[in-house]
Design an enzyme around this catalytic site. Structure first.
Site: not given
Ligand code: AP5
Ligand code: MG
Length: 197
Positions: A14, A90, A129, A135, A146
């Protein structure tokens, strides 16, 4: 205004595709995740609240998220040519709220572009990542939460927007520029807009 929702699972691209949409269509980018991470980094009260949810891979409560979005639309998006919504809505209540927020500004949602990526690829992207950038929610346990939250709370939006005739799914695996070309084709076909460059 041209208002587009970029929809997809955690790690589906996204943010990556938003950057291209902003650049090519002159739109304003609202990423609710980035906005919340910015508050966490600055140690604001909202950041402290958001951190409790984000670190568990859970969603921030709808009423809080909707108030934040209303405020951002007033402060940042007024007078812009349109908005790319990245990570919002969401949940069904957020989707219903978005319709109202746009309507009260005399606007509408034009398309929901869904980035469809196999789950094992999502996990690999986020783990990579996490190693590269640190992160905080890109660790195996939070990624699992998630993805669970995505399936239970966010996936129903696909049907919701399909019924509204607004959902357009694209294959989100492969070369970034080719995925973007697919998105641009859908926007031209279904919304009648072309990139400015
Ligand atoms: P958010 O920041 O929105 O995170 P997310 O949905 O989990 O998605 P990501 O940002 O991880 O991935 P992305 O789809 O943007 O993909 P990206 O381009 O980065 O939300 C974080 C948290 O905030 C939520 O869990 C929740 O707690 C809270 N929150 C946010 N919005 C909320 C809301 N509306 N309501 C309630 N709570 C909310 O790509 C991922 C990786 O893959 C990158 O490393 C990228 O370089 C790579 N990549 C991208 N495209 C490709 C490709 N084609 N091939 C290979 N690699 C690729
Ligand atoms: Mg993102």
């Amino acid at each position: 205004m041209l208002n587009i929702v970029l929809f997809g699972a955690p790690g589906s691209g996204k943010g990556t595709q938003s950057a291209k949409l902003i650049d090519n269509y002159g739109l304003y980018h609202i990423s609710t995740g980035e906005l919340l991470r910015d508050h966490i980094a600055r140690g604001t009260e909202l950041g402290r609240t958001a951190d409790k949810y984000i670190s568990q891979g859970q969603l921030i409560p709808d009423d809080l998220m909707i108030r934040i979005l209303d405020d951002v639309l007033d402060r940042e998006a007024a007078g812009k040519e349109g908005v790319v919504f990245d990570g919002f809505p969401r949940t069904i209540p957020q989707a219903e709220a978005l319709t109202g927020l746009l309507r009260k500004r005399g606007s509408d949602l034009h398309a929901v572009i869904g980035l469809e990526v196999p789950e094992d690829e999502l996990v690999q992207r986020m783990l990579a990542r996490g190693r590269e950038t640190g992160r905080a929610d890109d660790n195996a346990e939070t990624i699992k939460n998630r993805l669970d939250v995505y399936h239970k709370q966010t996936m129903p939006l696909r049907d919701y927007y399909t019924k509204a005739g607004k959902y357009h799914g694209v294959n989100g695996s492969g070369i970034v520029d080719e995925i973007f070309r697919d998105i641009a084709d859908r926007l031209e076909k279904h919304v009648g807009v072309r990139p400015k460059k």
